[in-house]
Design an enzyme around this catalytic site. Structure first.
Site, PDB file in Angstrom:
ATOM      1  N   HIS A   1       1.111  -1.059  -0.084  1.00  0.00           N
ATOM      2  CA  HIS A   1       0.172   0.073  -0.175  1.00  0.00           C
ATOM      3  C   HIS A   1       0.977   0.982  -0.334  1.00  0.00           C
ATOM      4  CE1 HIS A   1      -3.007   2.770   0.937  1.00  0.00           C
ATOM      5  NE2 HIS A   1      -4.140   2.304   0.238  1.00  0.00           N
TER       6      HIS A   1
ATOM      7  N   ASP B   1      -7.998  -5.878   0.718  1.00  0.00           N
ATOM      8  CA  ASP B   1      -8.713  -6.355  -0.549  1.00  0.00           C
ATOM      9  C   ASP B   1      -7.591  -7.965  -1.050  1.00  0.00           C
ATOM     10  OD1 ASP B   1      -9.763  -4.135  -1.901  1.00  0.00           O
ATOM     11  OD2 ASP B   1      -7.975  -3.772  -2.510  1.00  0.00           O
TER      12      ASP B   1
HETATM   13  N1  CMC Z   1       3.871  -7.447  -4.956  1.00  0.00           N
HETATM   14  C1  CMC Z   1       5.368  -6.973  -4.969  1.00  0.00           C
HETATM   15  N2  CMC Z   1       6.573  -6.878  -5.331  1.00  0.00           N
HETATM   16  C2  CMC Z   1       5.608  -5.073  -4.819  1.00  0.00           C
HETATM   17  C3  CMC Z   1       3.981  -5.113  -4.584  1.00  0.00           C
HETATM   18  C4  CMC Z   1       3.440  -6.724  -4.866  1.00  0.00           C
HETATM   19  N3  CMC Z   1       2.238  -6.274  -4.240  1.00  0.00           N
HETATM   20  N4  CMC Z   1       3.743  -3.537  -4.045  1.00  0.00           N
HETATM   21  C5  CMC Z   1       4.973  -3.905  -3.590  1.00  0.00           C
HETATM   22  N5  CMC Z   1       5.963  -4.180  -4.348  1.00  0.00           N
HETATM   23  C6  CMC Z   1       7.648  -3.783  -4.691  1.00  0.00           C
HETATM   24  C7  CMC Z   1       7.590  -2.647  -5.883  1.00  0.00           C
HETATM   25  O1  CMC Z   1       8.032  -3.664  -6.963  1.00  0.00           O
HETATM   26  C8  CMC Z   1       8.388  -1.560  -5.222  1.00  0.00           C
HETATM   27  O2  CMC Z   1       9.583  -2.468  -5.333  1.00  0.00           O
HETATM   28  P1  CMC Z   1      11.300  -1.343  -5.788  1.00  0.00           P
HETATM   29  O3  CMC Z   1      11.097  -0.286  -4.413  1.00  0.00           O
HETATM   30  O4  CMC Z   1      12.433  -2.152  -5.469  1.00  0.00           O
HETATM   31  O5  CMC Z   1      11.474  -0.549  -6.729  1.00  0.00           O
HETATM   32  C9  CMC Z   1       7.978  -1.802  -3.825  1.00  0.00           C
HETATM   33  O6  CMC Z   1       7.176  -2.875  -3.681  1.00  0.00           O
HETATM   34  C10 CMC Z   1       7.951  -0.504  -3.690  1.00  0.00           C
HETATM   35  O7  CMC Z   1       6.366  -0.504  -4.472  1.00  0.00           O
HETATM   36  P2  CMC Z   1       6.367   1.122  -5.558  1.00  0.00           P
HETATM   37  O8  CMC Z   1       5.096   0.439  -6.327  1.00  0.00           O
HETATM   38  O9  CMC Z   1       7.049   1.954  -5.538  1.00  0.00           O
HETATM   39  O10 CMC Z   1       4.642   1.201  -3.682  1.00  0.00           O
HETATM   40  P3  CMC Z   1       3.246   1.830  -4.729  1.00  0.00           P
HETATM   41  O11 CMC Z   1       2.963   2.753  -3.202  1.00  0.00           O
HETATM   42  O12 CMC Z   1       3.306   3.095  -5.908  1.00  0.00           O
HETATM   43  O13 CMC Z   1       2.418   1.041  -4.844  1.00  0.00           O
HETATM   44  C11 CMC Z   1       1.086  -0.294  -4.459  1.00  0.00           C
HETATM   45  C12 CMC Z   1       0.943   0.560  -3.793  1.00  0.00           C
HETATM   46  C13 CMC Z   1      -0.539  -0.289  -3.781  1.00  0.00           C
HETATM   47  C14 CMC Z   1       0.318   0.472  -6.207  1.00  0.00           C
HETATM   48  C15 CMC Z   1       1.615  -1.326  -4.537  1.00  0.00           C
HETATM   49  O14 CMC Z   1       1.135  -1.761  -3.769  1.00  0.00           O
HETATM   50  C16 CMC Z   1       0.865  -2.420  -5.565  1.00  0.00           C
HETATM   51  O15 CMC Z   1       0.727  -2.531  -7.347  1.00  0.00           O
HETATM   52  N6  CMC Z   1       0.366  -3.412  -5.098  1.00  0.00           N
HETATM   53  C17 CMC Z   1      -0.439  -4.617  -5.476  1.00  0.00           C
HETATM   54  C18 CMC Z   1      -2.013  -4.047  -6.173  1.00  0.00           C
HETATM   55  C19 CMC Z   1      -3.047  -3.742  -4.440  1.00  0.00           C
HETATM   56  O16 CMC Z   1      -3.086  -4.362  -3.880  1.00  0.00           O
HETATM   57  N7  CMC Z   1      -3.755  -2.178  -5.362  1.00  0.00           N
HETATM   58  C20 CMC Z   1      -4.935  -2.109  -3.659  1.00  0.00           C
HETATM   59  C21 CMC Z   1      -4.105  -1.210  -2.902  1.00  0.00           C
HETATM   60  S1  CMC Z   1      -5.411  -1.486  -1.509  1.00  0.00           S
HETATM   61  C22 CMC Z   1      -6.924  -0.605  -2.080  1.00  0.00           C
HETATM   62  C23 CMC Z   1      -7.318   0.515  -2.374  1.00  0.00           C
HETATM   63  O17 CMC Z   1      -6.841   1.656  -1.404  1.00  0.00           O
HETATM   64  O18 CMC Z   1      -7.183   1.291  -3.398  1.00  0.00           O
END
Ligand code: CMC
Length: 439
Positions: free
Chosen positions: A316, A373
């Site tokens: 998240h 989720d």
């Molecule tokens: N699985 C594997 N690696 C992950 C994941 C994951 N679910 N989420 C983040 N990472 C890694 C990512 O690759 C990155 O690695 P690095 O620093 O080496 O590049 C690091 O963790 C940080 O990720 P980010 O994409 O920069 O983080 P963000 O804050 O931009 O993304 C997120 C947050 C929710 C979009 C992401 O964690 C994700 O894609 N999760 C899966 C989708 C999901 O479950 N979304 C629901 C969110 S809760 C409901 C809502 O509020 O909408």
């Protein structure tokens, strides 16, 4: 916020000094009631000729708000100051709606009056049914929601004057009341069953269940455990401060667009798999994994960036600890499956996946925990909803958050059209060349 605790107005508590290109900018630092201070960069461009650059708004506050507070490190979520765990256990979704909109828990008279108002706005204009029948039967229900919610402004034009507080409140009641009816219609249309009208003798969530699952040829009996579970899911999803869809609603509203159009924009944004679409994606992922022995393969893939695969329902932007909503969701999941005497093999996969991921260095270092989720799909499946409806249910719940934030923005004297700037990296000015002279 109670009377002895006057609302802070983002008072300036210190200043931050920045010198750029030989020019100085003294920027006010504002403090809220809790949470990090913000550097007010509003004068930076005027003082120094520079913009700030923050793709994804990871360090940027877009507004002052009194509605919802998240402490991502603590795993804390408060609606108007009330902890989500207490609301999920003791309150109900309609009371949560009132609280998000008005700032405090309602007294008995306020609650009864609000519940009555919402109940009496649940029907939609009969001609709306024509919109539904215009869609293909196999249309995704979120596609239908984007279209039909936007169309509300064509039917309820008498509540689209955004400068009239009374019309704003009528639109607010209408949208909260009609979303379950419209979501149920999208579902009924997709399975070829007749639309079921709302029933005013039922509470908000039970009414939604009957509009989804009743048929005209036999009585529908509501299971109170299912109704309570869905009501809790609605409460957990009701608001989440300035997330992508809420920011979309605020940005759309900042131009003066009507509330129905703004909520439709929020629905479109919510649909994405990184946001509201994650519940559907998480369940599909669990189905794809299928059995506990395949988990290590998927965990390995999630850690390999070149695979492009992420564990859906994990991680998240704000929570760097267990998502407090996920804890309530997990308990709800156990409750529902026990009540239905239903064993879902996907729950075993989810539990084991969580256990393995939470003990893996990759997920520990990146502070990736299950989010709301991760378990919600299993509950919704047990309640009888197909995966394509999961994000629709999220949109029913989040509508109150969107409209509460929209109202707050409309009443904010500092509100102006949202208009970010950019770091331009394209070609500099160049002359037009005639087509016969181009390479
Ligand atoms: N699985 C594997 N690696 C992950 C994941 C994951 N679910 N989420 C983040 N990472 C890694 C990512 O690759 C990155 O690695 P690095 O620093 O080496 O590049 C690091 O963790 C940080 O990720 P980010 O994409 O920069 O983080 P963000 O804050 O931009 O993304 C997120 C947050 C929710 C979009 C992401 O964690 C994700 O894609 N999760 C899966 C989708 C999901 O479950 N979304 C629901 C969110 S809760 C409901 C809502 O509020 O909408």
């Amino acid at each position: 916020m109670n009377a002895q605790d006057p609302a802070p107005k983002g008072d300036v508590t210190k200043t931050a000094n920045i010198v750029l290109n030989g020019k100085q900018s003294m920027m006010p630092v504002r403090s809220g009631s809790i949470g990090p201070d913000v550097v007010d960069v509003g004068r930076l461009y005027r003082d120094t000729g520079c913009f700030t650059y923050d793709p994804g708004f990871t360090s940027t506050a877009n507004c002052m708000s009194k509605i919802t507070y998240i402490d991502g490190d603590k795993g804390q979520l408060l609606y108007r100051g009330y902890p989500i765990e207490q609301l999920a256990e003791k309150s109900n979704f309609v009371e949560v709606c009132y609280t998000l909109l008005h700032g405090d828990l309602p007294n008995k008279v306020q609650y009864d009056d609000f519940r009555n108002t919402i109940t009496r706005h649940t029907m939609v204009h009969e001609q709306m049914t024509r919109f539904y029948t215009g869609f293909r039967r196999d249309a995704h229900p979120m596609a239908i929601m984007c279209g039909t919610v936007g169309a509300l402004s064509a039917f309820y034009h008498d509540s689209t004057d955004i400068n009239d507080p009374k019309q704003r409140m009528i639109a607010t009641h209408r949208i909260i009341a009609k979303m379950p009816t419209m979501a149920a219609m999208a579902y009924k249309y997709s399975i070829g069953q007749p639309f079921i009208y709302p029933r005013n003798d039922l509470d908000y969530t039970s009414n939604f269940l009957q509009m989804c699952f009743a048929v005209p040829c036999e009585p529908y009996v509501i299971n109170p455990v299912m109704a309570r579970a869905l009501d809790r899911i609605f409460t957990l999803h009701a608001d989440h401060e300035q997330n992508a869809s809420t920011s979309t609603v605020r940005l759309a509203g900042s131009s003066g667009a009507n509330p129905f159009a703004c909520i439709a924009s929020g629905i479109a944004c919510l649909w994405g798999p990184a946001h509201g679409g994650a519940n559907e994606a998480a369940l599909k992922m669990l189905e794809e994994i299928g059995s506990v022995d395949r988990i290590p393969e998927y965990v390995k893939m999630a850690k390999d960036k070149s695979s492009g695969f992420r564990l859906m329902g994990f991680g998240h932007r704000v929570y760097k600890n267990y998502d407090p909503r996920a804890k309530v969701m997990q308990a709800t999941c156990n409750e529902v499956l026990a009540n239905l005497n239903h064993r879902d093999p996907l729950l075993d996969v989810a539990r084991e996946l969580e256990r393995i991921a939470l003990s893996d260095d990759y997920f520990i270092e990146k502070k990736l925990y299950p989010n709301v989720d991760f378990y919600s799909g299993i509950v919704l499946r047990a309640l009888g909803f197909p995966t394509s409806m999961f994000t629709v249910l999220f949109s029913v719940a989040r509508t109150v958050g969107w409209i509460a934030q929209w109202n707050e923005m409309m009443e904010d004297p500092e509100q102006k059209i949202g208009r970010p700037r950019q770091l331009y990296v394209g070609p500099k000015e160049r002359p037009y060349t005639m087509i016969d002279r181009r390479a």
